[in-house]
Design a protein around this motif. Structure first.
Motif, PDB file in Angstrom:
ATOM      1  N   PRO A  36       0.851  -1.198   0.000  1.00 23.44           N
ATOM      2  CA  PRO A  36       0.000   0.000   0.000  1.00 23.44           C
ATOM      3  C   PRO A  36       0.888   1.250   0.000  1.00 23.44           C
ATOM      4  N   PRO A  37       0.430   2.315  -0.641  1.00 24.63           N
ATOM      5  CA  PRO A  37       1.264   3.519  -0.753  1.00 24.63           C
ATOM      6  C   PRO A  37       1.875   4.016   0.560  1.00 24.63           C
ATOM      7  N   PRO A  38       1.141   4.076   1.665  1.00 28.54           N
ATOM      8  CA  PRO A  38       1.791   4.567   2.901  1.00 28.54           C
ATOM      9  C   PRO A  38       2.956   3.676   3.347  1.00 28.54           C
ATOM     10  N   ALA A  39       2.793   2.370   3.213  1.00 28.55           N
ATOM     11  CA  ALA A  39       3.862   1.447   3.600  1.00 28.55           C
ATOM     12  C   ALA A  39       5.060   1.600   2.657  1.00 28.55           C
ATOM     13  N   ARG A  40       4.790   1.762   1.369  1.00 30.25           N
ATOM     14  CA  ARG A  40       5.872   1.936   0.392  1.00 30.25           C
ATOM     15  C   ARG A  40       6.658   3.216   0.687  1.00 30.25           C
ATOM     16  N   GLU A  41       5.964   4.287   1.012  1.00 29.71           N
ATOM     17  CA  GLU A  41       6.635   5.551   1.324  1.00 29.71           C
ATOM     18  C   GLU A  41       7.529   5.403   2.552  1.00 29.71           C
ATOM     19  N   LYS A  42       7.025   4.754   3.584  1.00 25.73           N
ATOM     20  CA  LYS A  42       7.815   4.569   4.800  1.00 25.73           C
ATOM     21  C   LYS A  42       9.023   3.685   4.539  1.00 25.73           C
ATOM     22  N   LEU A  43       8.822   2.602   3.818  1.00 21.94           N
ATOM     23  CA  LEU A  43       9.938   1.690   3.549  1.00 21.94           C
ATOM     24  C   LEU A  43      10.968   2.344   2.626  1.00 21.94           C
ATOM     25  N   THR A  44      10.517   3.161   1.711  1.00 24.55           N
ATOM     26  CA  THR A  44      11.448   3.896   0.852  1.00 24.55           C
ATOM     27  C   THR A  44      12.325   4.816   1.693  1.00 24.55           C
ATOM     28  N   LYS A  45      11.743   5.462   2.694  1.00 22.35           N
ATOM     29  CA  LYS A  45      12.529   6.324   3.580  1.00 22.35           C
ATOM     30  C   LYS A  45      13.542   5.512   4.377  1.00 22.35           C
ATOM     31  N   VAL A  46      13.145   4.327   4.829  1.00 21.85           N
ATOM     32  CA  VAL A  46      14.076   3.443   5.543  1.00 21.85           C
ATOM     33  C   VAL A  46      15.237   3.077   4.622  1.00 21.85           C
ATOM     34  N   TYR A  47      14.922   2.695   3.394  1.00 21.49           N
ATOM     35  CA  TYR A  47      15.945   2.296   2.435  1.00 21.49           C
ATOM     36  C   TYR A  47      16.906   3.454   2.143  1.00 21.49           C
ATOM     37  N   GLU A  48      16.362   4.646   1.915  1.00 24.54           N
ATOM     38  CA  GLU A  48      17.211   5.799   1.617  1.00 24.54           C
ATOM     39  C   GLU A  48      18.079   6.184   2.815  1.00 24.54           C
ATOM     40  N   ALA A  49      17.525   6.073   4.013  1.00 23.33           N
ATOM     41  CA  ALA A  49      18.315   6.370   5.222  1.00 23.33           C
ATOM     42  C   ALA A  49      19.450   5.355   5.373  1.00 23.33           C
ATOM     43  N   ALA A  50      19.168   4.088   5.091  1.00 23.46           N
ATOM     44  CA  ALA A  50      20.204   3.063   5.179  1.00 23.46           C
ATOM     45  C   ALA A  50      21.301   3.312   4.143  1.00 23.46           C
ATOM     46  N   GLN A  51      20.914   3.764   2.964  1.00 21.06           N
ATOM     47  CA  GLN A  51      21.916   4.097   1.948  1.00 21.06           C
ATOM     48  C   GLN A  51      22.804   5.247   2.428  1.00 21.06           C
ATOM     49  N   ALA A  52      22.188   6.264   3.021  1.00 26.74           N
ATOM     50  CA  ALA A  52      22.952   7.409   3.515  1.00 26.74           C
ATOM     51  C   ALA A  52      23.908   6.982   4.630  1.00 26.74           C
ATOM     52  N   LEU A  53      23.439   6.144   5.539  1.00 25.56           N
ATOM     53  CA  LEU A  53      24.299   5.672   6.621  1.00 25.56           C
ATOM     54  C   LEU A  53      25.443   4.809   6.090  1.00 25.56           C
ATOM     55  N   THR A  54      25.165   4.008   5.083  1.00 31.22           N
ATOM     56  CA  THR A  54      26.214   3.197   4.474  1.00 31.22           C
ATOM     57  C   THR A  54      27.277   4.088   3.843  1.00 31.22           C
ATOM     58  N   SER A  55      26.854   5.168   3.236  1.00 31.07           N
ATOM     59  CA  SER A  55      27.801   6.117   2.651  1.00 31.07           C
ATOM     60  C   SER A  55      28.681   6.741   3.736  1.00 31.07           C
ATOM     61  N   ILE A  56      28.080   7.083   4.864  1.00 35.57           N
ATOM     62  CA  ILE A  56      28.853   7.638   5.976  1.00 35.57           C
ATOM     63  C   ILE A  56      29.845   6.604   6.498  1.00 35.57           C
ATOM     64  N   LEU A  57      29.400   5.359   6.622  1.00 37.53           N
ATOM     65  CA  LEU A  57      30.301   4.294   7.075  1.00 37.53           C
ATOM     66  C   LEU A  57      31.478   4.142   6.117  1.00 37.53           C
ATOM     67  N   ASP A  58      31.205   4.209   4.827  1.00 39.81           N
ATOM     68  CA  ASP A  58      32.288   4.120   3.840  1.00 39.81           C
ATOM     69  C   ASP A  58      33.286   5.263   4.018  1.00 39.81           C
ATOM     70  N   ASP A  59      32.761   6.462   4.263  1.00 39.81           N
ATOM     71  CA  ASP A  59      33.644   7.613   4.476  1.00 39.81           C
ATOM     72  C   ASP A  59      34.499   7.434   5.725  1.00 39.81           C
ATOM     73  N   VAL A  60      33.901   6.928   6.803  1.00 39.60           N
ATOM     74  CA  VAL A  60      34.640   6.711   8.041  1.00 39.60           C
ATOM     75  C   VAL A  60      35.723   5.655   7.819  1.00 39.60           C
ATOM     76  N   LEU A  61      35.377   4.598   7.100  1.00 43.74           N
ATOM     77  CA  LEU A  61      36.350   3.547   6.812  1.00 43.74           C
ATOM     78  C   LEU A  61      37.496   4.105   5.963  1.00 43.74           C
ATOM     79  N   ASP A  62      37.176   4.904   4.965  1.00 47.96           N
ATOM     80  CA  ASP A  62      38.223   5.527   4.146  1.00 47.96           C
ATOM     81  C   ASP A  62      39.115   6.422   4.994  1.00 47.96           C
TER      82      ASP A  62
END
Length: 68
Positions: A36-62
């Motif tokens: 359902p659209p509300p669930a998709r919107e929430k899960l999309t935000k979770v996915y995008e936040a996880a991508q952003a955190l992964t990018s930060i982790l990569d920067d810290v590792l570098d």
């Protein structure tokens, strides 16, 4: 001291990356389902936040590699 700090940062980022990859993978798989659209919107935000955190982790590792 700097070497110890860099080693700690590298170990921490690797330890955090494993569950973060699970969040990314499971949310990406679930987004392929018919949601359902509300669930998709929430899960999309979770996915995008996880991508952003992964990018930060990569920067810290570098950064930790540069410090050694």
């Amino acid at each position: 001291m700097a070497r110890t700090k860099s080693s700690l940062l590298a170990n921490m980022t690797h330890e955090i990356r494993t569950p973060m990859n699970a969040v990314l993978g499971l949310s990406r798989m679930t987004l392929k389902d018919d949601l359902p659209p509300p669930a998709r919107e929430k899960l999309t935000k979770v996915y995008e936040a996880a991508q952003a955190l992964t990018s930060i982790l990569d920067d810290v590792l570098d950064y930790s590699k540069v410090e050694v």
